[in-house]
Design a protein around this motif. Structure first.
Motif, PDB file in Angstrom:
ATOM      1  N   ASN A 218      -9.883  66.208  -2.136  1.00  0.00           N
ATOM      2  CA  ASN A 218     -11.612  67.390  -1.692  1.00  0.00           C
ATOM      3  C   ASN A 218     -12.210  67.397  -1.466  1.00  0.00           C
ATOM      4  O   ASN A 218     -12.829  68.280  -0.687  1.00  0.00           O
ATOM      5  CB  ASN A 218     -11.869  67.138  -2.969  1.00  0.00           C
ATOM      6  N   LEU A 219     -12.540  66.157  -0.305  1.00  0.00           N
ATOM      7  CA  LEU A 219     -12.975  66.806   0.678  1.00  0.00           C
ATOM      8  C   LEU A 219     -12.798  67.237   2.205  1.00  0.00           C
ATOM      9  O   LEU A 219     -14.458  68.143   2.297  1.00  0.00           O
ATOM     10  CB  LEU A 219     -13.334  65.137   1.795  1.00  0.00           C
ATOM     11  N   GLU A 220     -11.901  67.597   2.458  1.00  0.00           N
ATOM     12  CA  GLU A 220     -11.470  67.776   3.098  1.00  0.00           C
ATOM     13  C   GLU A 220     -10.774  70.222   2.472  1.00  0.00           C
ATOM     14  O   GLU A 220     -10.973  71.092   3.727  1.00  0.00           O
ATOM     15  CB  GLU A 220      -9.775  67.273   3.999  1.00  0.00           C
ATOM     16  N   ILE A 221     -10.947  69.867   2.073  1.00  0.00           N
ATOM     17  CA  ILE A 221     -11.034  71.082   1.157  1.00  0.00           C
ATOM     18  C   ILE A 221     -12.290  71.431   0.540  1.00  0.00           C
ATOM     19  O   ILE A 221     -12.320  72.996   1.285  1.00  0.00           O
ATOM     20  CB  ILE A 221     -10.590  71.103  -0.883  1.00  0.00           C
ATOM     21  N   ILE A 222     -13.360  70.958   0.178  1.00  0.00           N
ATOM     22  CA  ILE A 222     -14.790  71.268   0.992  1.00  0.00           C
ATOM     23  C   ILE A 222     -15.208  71.770   2.394  1.00  0.00           C
ATOM     24  O   ILE A 222     -15.314  72.689   2.588  1.00  0.00           O
ATOM     25  CB  ILE A 222     -15.671  70.137   0.339  1.00  0.00           C
ATOM     26  N   GLU A 223     -14.511  70.844   3.433  1.00  0.00           N
ATOM     27  CA  GLU A 223     -14.269  71.232   4.722  1.00  0.00           C
ATOM     28  C   GLU A 223     -13.738  72.802   4.699  1.00  0.00           C
ATOM     29  O   GLU A 223     -14.634  73.412   5.897  1.00  0.00           O
ATOM     30  CB  GLU A 223     -14.247  70.147   5.121  1.00  0.00           C
ATOM     31  N   ILE A 225     -13.344  75.137   2.796  1.00  0.00           N
ATOM     32  CA  ILE A 225     -13.899  75.783   1.950  1.00  0.00           C
ATOM     33  C   ILE A 225     -15.381  76.523   3.027  1.00  0.00           C
ATOM     34  O   ILE A 225     -15.248  78.097   3.428  1.00  0.00           O
ATOM     35  CB  ILE A 225     -13.918  75.891   0.633  1.00  0.00           C
ATOM     36  N   ALA A 226     -16.040  75.472   3.276  1.00  0.00           N
ATOM     37  CA  ALA A 226     -16.866  75.604   4.024  1.00  0.00           C
ATOM     38  C   ALA A 226     -16.951  76.078   5.420  1.00  0.00           C
ATOM     39  O   ALA A 226     -17.270  76.726   5.776  1.00  0.00           O
ATOM     40  CB  ALA A 226     -18.268  74.393   4.641  1.00  0.00           C
TER      41      ALA A 226
END
Ligand code: C2E
Ligand code: MG
Ligand code: MG
Ligand code: MG
Length: 282
Positions: A218-223, A225-226
């Motif tokens: 999830n951390l990577e997904i956020i990164e 998307i950002a």
């Protein structure tokens, strides 16, 4: 199960379903009267600038003060409002009320702190041929600057009949109104379409933020998307920020904005006004 039991077709409409249908009908009757009875409320959840740490504006969130059932959330009635077409008049009311309130706040407080009022629009509202005219009228009658208004739409709006909706969006942008994509990451919008949409903000869905510490993915997904958003020249807003660890991580990723219970739950207008005056810093 009722379907396979041919002799017991009556089960297709049992007493539970009868009770449900009746409850829905009652809710619909109540919903039809809610506008004229002034039962809707707009709640305001602060949108925080993660660079400045201060409030930048609010998202307007609809509530229904039901005479018997208390304060209802959109989940209790929005889909019924869409089914019945009542969403058109309710949506217009929300837009007007949110713009009116924002303009009133901007007149008596530091308007630099109040750059943004964000209002949710459902897909169905885009089928109104007079949407642009409606919004123009609301801005005119409330005196709110168009560039203070953001409309939040979900990815479903991008996926649905692209061309007509895109034309509407281009018109909105010409008026100076901003668009943001709500709950981003949960839908199916194609990147090429996203690229062609006049968007100013991507709101990363709360589910990614809340599971951020539980799961490295999830951390990577956020990164991702950002990064994607910034490449498209779009600002990023993280929804559902609940802890200071989440906030620190989002700042590291250079997310521009945050929203969530860590800052504040949605507030009624007098609570929101008290918060404006307190001018907190995070
Ligand atoms: P949304 O636009 O994604 O709004 C965010 C929702 O997350 C809000 O729920 C808000 O109360 C909740 N929330 C905010 N921060 C946190 C947090 O830190 N943790 C948790 N657990 N929740 C948080 P709400 O107000 O119940 O609204 C639900 C949805 O209903 C909205 O999702 C939006 O899609 C829709 N909605 C709300 N107001 C309107 C409206 O005026 N018109 C239309 N068409 N839809 C609306
Ligand atoms: Mg929203
Ligand atoms: Mg959202
Ligand atoms: Mg949501």
């Amino acid at each position: 199960q009722a379907k396979v039991q041919g002799r017991a077709r009556y089960k297709l409409f049992n007493s539970d379903m009868y009770a449900n249908a009746l409850a829905k009908l009652q809710l619909e009757t109540d919903l039809r009267r809610a506008i004229e009875r002034l039962e809707f409320r707009v709640y305001y959840q602060p949108i925080v600038s993660l660079t400045k740490g201060s409030i930048l504006g609010f998202e307007a969130l609809l509530r229904w003060q039901h005479p018997e059932r208390g304060l209802l959330n959109p989940a209790d009635f929005i889909s019924l409002a869409e089914e019945t077409g009542l969403i058109f008049s309710i949506g217009k009311w929300v837009l007007h009320e949110a713009c009116r309130q924002m303009q009133a706040w901007r007149m008596c407080h530091d308007s630099n702190l109040l750059e943004k009022i964000s209002v949710n629009l459902s897909l169905k509202q885009f089928s109104q041929p007079d949407l642009i005219e409606q919004i123009g009228q609301i801005l005119h009658s409330t005196g709110l600057d168009a560039d203070t208004l953001t409309l939040e739409i979900t990815e479903s709006v991008i996926v649905a009949n692209g061309d007509k909706v895109t034309a509407t969006f281009l018109q909105l942008r010409e008026m100076g109104i901003k668009l943001s994509i709500d709950d981003f990451g949960t839908g199916y919008s194609s990147l090429s379409r996203l690229y062609n949409f006049p968007i100013s903000v991507l709101k990363i869905d709360r589910s990614f933020i809340s599971l951020m510490s539980a799961n490295k993915k999830n951390l990577e997904i956020i990164e991702i998307i950002a990064t994607l958003a910034h490449k498209l020249g779009v600002d990023v807003l993280a929804e559902g920020v609940e802890t200071k660890e989440q906030l620190a991580f989002l700042r590291k990723l250079k997310c521009e904005y945050g929203q969530g219970h860590f800052f504040s739950v949605p507030l009624n207008s007098s609570e929101a006004e008290a918060l404006i005056m307190a001018n907190p810093l995070w």
